[in-house]
Design an enzyme around this catalytic site. Structure first.
Site, PDB file in Angstrom:
ATOM      1  N   LEU A  20      -0.309  -1.085  -0.393  1.00  0.00           N
ATOM      2  CA  LEU A  20       1.067  -0.645  -0.791  1.00  0.00           C
ATOM      3  C   LEU A  20       2.097  -1.034   0.467  1.00  0.00           C
ATOM      4  CD1 LEU A  20       3.028   0.829  -2.671  1.00  0.00           C
ATOM      5  CD2 LEU A  20       2.302   2.972  -1.446  1.00  0.00           C
ATOM      6  N   LEU A  72       2.385  -1.643   5.159  1.00  0.00           N
ATOM      7  CA  LEU A  72       1.868  -1.727   6.360  1.00  0.00           C
ATOM      8  C   LEU A  72       2.642  -0.653   7.273  1.00  0.00           C
ATOM      9  CD1 LEU A  72      -0.048  -2.806   8.653  1.00  0.00           C
ATOM     10  CD2 LEU A  72       1.586  -4.517   9.308  1.00  0.00           C
ATOM     11  N   THR A 114       4.264   1.350  10.680  1.00  0.00           N
ATOM     12  CA  THR A 114       5.199   0.659  11.788  1.00  0.00           C
ATOM     13  C   THR A 114       4.656   1.574  13.196  1.00  0.00           C
ATOM     14  OG1 THR A 114       6.809   2.344  11.376  1.00  0.00           O
ATOM     15  CG2 THR A 114       6.817   0.105  10.303  1.00  0.00           C
ATOM     16  N   HIS A 116       0.111  -1.522  -6.006  1.00  0.00           N
ATOM     17  CA  HIS A 116      -0.606  -0.550  -5.369  1.00  0.00           C
ATOM     18  C   HIS A 116      -1.944  -0.668  -5.156  1.00  0.00           C
ATOM     19  CE1 HIS A 116      -2.251   3.970  -5.541  1.00  0.00           C
ATOM     20  NE2 HIS A 116      -1.408   3.936  -5.225  1.00  0.00           N
ATOM     21  N   LYS A 159      -5.563  -2.012  -3.151  1.00  0.00           N
ATOM     22  CA  LYS A 159      -5.904  -1.734  -1.946  1.00  0.00           C
ATOM     23  C   LYS A 159      -7.058  -2.778  -1.750  1.00  0.00           C
ATOM     24  CE  LYS A 159      -2.856   1.660  -2.545  1.00  0.00           C
ATOM     25  NZ  LYS A 159      -3.057   2.942  -1.954  1.00  0.00           N
ATOM     26  N   ASP A 190     -13.519 -13.393   5.253  1.00  0.00           N
ATOM     27  CA  ASP A 190     -14.483 -14.147   4.964  1.00  0.00           C
ATOM     28  C   ASP A 190     -15.242 -14.011   3.423  1.00  0.00           C
ATOM     29  OD1 ASP A 190     -13.765 -15.498   7.141  1.00  0.00           O
ATOM     30  OD2 ASP A 190     -15.316 -15.052   8.446  1.00  0.00           O
TER      31      ASP A 190
END
Length: 513
Positions: free
Chosen positions: A79, A81, A83, A173, A175, A180
């Site tokens: 959703l 990142l 801070t 939404h 996640k 790799d």
């Protein structure tokens, strides 16, 4: 998620519920769920490749380890990142990995693709975008940051709704965190709370190239119809792509549907061919020479005992696979089967509520007590959101009591001092079994938003392996241990008092949180 917006119901009409027709499950055992492969690709793997994580710290440390070890790709969909310092450490790990790749001989191999929501990722002066711009500036050829903007937030609505409120209309939404050929599926975002004291669920699928390829292609497809973050903090669409809120909405949604369904259908075709090839090579009449050859080259994999089915829900694009599969699982769960269902935001769709109340399986539903709701103690209107969830919970519990289903359908509230609760998913125990054979894990909350507004993805994990079933059982038990059973007296406690205005407003806004 934010649910501050009280005016939204007046500005956008509600979307009608569409119920999927039920399918019939196949006979006994884990393979009774093979009908899911009629809708999505089926990935057969060894249970030894599946690891269930239990804590935010474990999740965070794994993210850092995986980023540092990545050689070809890092793909992260979330959703937003955060801070803070912990999030900055993640960005530093990405920079370190990219730098190593740049210094290696020849052209750099690694590619980093990050997909976030535009509205949530742009909130505030310091935000997800400002956190990632240094990576874009330093490694322009290797890093891609895509910001999904819902096509439903446009025109007058987009102009009128303030920054903090606009995400109620629709979000990215999903996640998924992959490195790799290793994939982490979760409901957790990339934010410090989710790395410390916000309880979620997490599963690692190791050495699973086909699954990693699928989710890479899925994130690429959504990225292609998203705004691309530029080095100067502006955004632009890829050349020739319809704009999500300035262009024609129908044309945009059709293109997005086509891109995502291409990923699902091509992976499904690939997996079917792989199944056919594996089946024929394992037949008695198949060439002994070719079998010996594959054994010698080490390419012969052990028989799978676990199957992964990616379930996608993107109602704005007309994709309702997760909804269809979830409804079918609830419809077909037989008498004496047990379904453990958990959500951080108890706001089930009417279709899911009707199925839980009208079918035969036992249900144990885990939800957040007001104190562990993410909005507990918030200022202004948001501070009333936990009370709105209490009201929704009380209404559902009253319906359970009215139908005299208290023994079959139990509500349990998660409570843990200093923590918040964000876990979501489902564990299915067949009749007579002490261990689950299926779990759903990913981003959906089983609510109206998940079904109708947002982009969601989870996986159904079906397993015959007792050790993995035990892992899933322990995960379920660990979460439910921190809970108490809801009864009539629960709603008589002083902290469960719901003000009249909250009761009046909740039916109007419940489709937005």
């Amino acid at each position: 998620r934010s649910s501050w917006l009280l005016l939204a119901p007046l500005l956008t009409p509600p979307i009608p519920v569409i119920t999927a027709p039920p399918c019939s499950l196949c006979p006994e055992g884990a393979h009774r769920f093979q009908w899911i492969r009629n809708l999505v690709p089926e990935f057969g793997i060894s249970s030894s490749h599946v690891k269930v994580l239990s804590s935010p710290t474990e999740f965070y440390e794994l993210l850092k380890v995986q980023i540092k070890a990545a050689k070809q790709r890092v793909v992260m969909a979330s959703l937003y990142l955060g801070t803070g310092l912990l999030e900055q450490e993640l960005v530093d790990c990405l920079e370190e990995t990219l730098e190593k790749s740049l210094q290696a001989k020849g052209s750099p191999d690694i590619r980093v693709s990050i997909l976030l929501d535009y509205t949530r990722g742009s909130r505030g002066r310091k935000n997800s975008r400002t956190m990632l711009i240094p990576l874009l500036q330093r490694f322009p050829e290797q890093v891609r940051v895509s910001l999904f903007h819902t096509p439903n937030l446009r025109g007058l609505l987009r102009l009128l709704i303030p920054e903090r409120f606009n995400e109620t209309i629709g979000l990215q939404h999903i996640k998924v965190y992959l490195f790799d050929d290793n994939v982490i599926l979760s409901g957790a975002n990339l934010s410090d709370l989710y790395f410390t004291n916000r309880q979620d669920r997490y599963v690692l699928l190791q050495d699973s190239p086909e699954i990693a390829d699928f989710f890479t292609e899925l994130v690429d497809a959504i990225g292609d119809v998203s705004l691309q973050l530029q080095q100067d903090d502006t955004v632009q669409m890829m050349e020739g792509m319809v704009h999500p809120y300035q262009g024609d909405k129908v044309a945009y949604c059709e293109i997005a549907n086509r891109r995502v369904m291409e990923v699902i259908n091509s992976a499904r075709t690939r997996q079917e061919l792989l199944h056919a090839k594996t089946f024929h090579s394992s037949q008695p009449g198949s060439s002994l020479l070719s079998q010996q050859g594959s054994q010698a080259s080490g390419s012969l994999k052990p028989e799978p005992d676990t199957w992964i089915y990616p379930l996608i829900q993107m109602k704005p694009f007309g994709i309702q696979i997760d909804e269809m599969v979830t409804e079918t699982l609830l419809t077909e769960a037989e008498r004496d089967a047990r379904v453990y269902l958990t959500t951080g935001y108890f706001n089930l769709t009417q279709a899911y509520m009707d199925l839980i109340l009208g079918t035969r399986a036992e249900y144990r539903i885990l939800l957040a007590s007001p104190e562990v709701n993410g909005f507990f103690g918030a200022k202004g209107v948001a501070g009333a959101i936990p009370a709105a969830y209490v009201y929704i919970e009380h209404q559902f519990y009253s319906e359970v009591c009215y139908l005299q289903q208290q023994e079959r359908v139990q509500l349990q509230e998660y409570s843990r001092a200093g923590w918040t609760f964000h876990a979501k998913g489902l564990w299915l125990y067949l009749a007579g079994s002490d261990l689950p054979c299926l779990t759903l894990i990913g981003s959906p909350n089983f609510g109206y938003r998940s079904v109708h507004r947002d982009l969601e993805a989870q996986v159904a994990i079906v397993t015959e392996n007792k050790a993995l079933q035990e892992q899933l059982h322990q995960e379920q038990e660990q979460l439910y241990l921190c809970s108490g059973v809801v009864s009539t007296s629960t709603f008589e406690q002083p902290n469960r008092y719901v003000k009249l205005w909250v009761k009046l407003v909740t039916p109007l806004i419940k489709n937005f949180f």
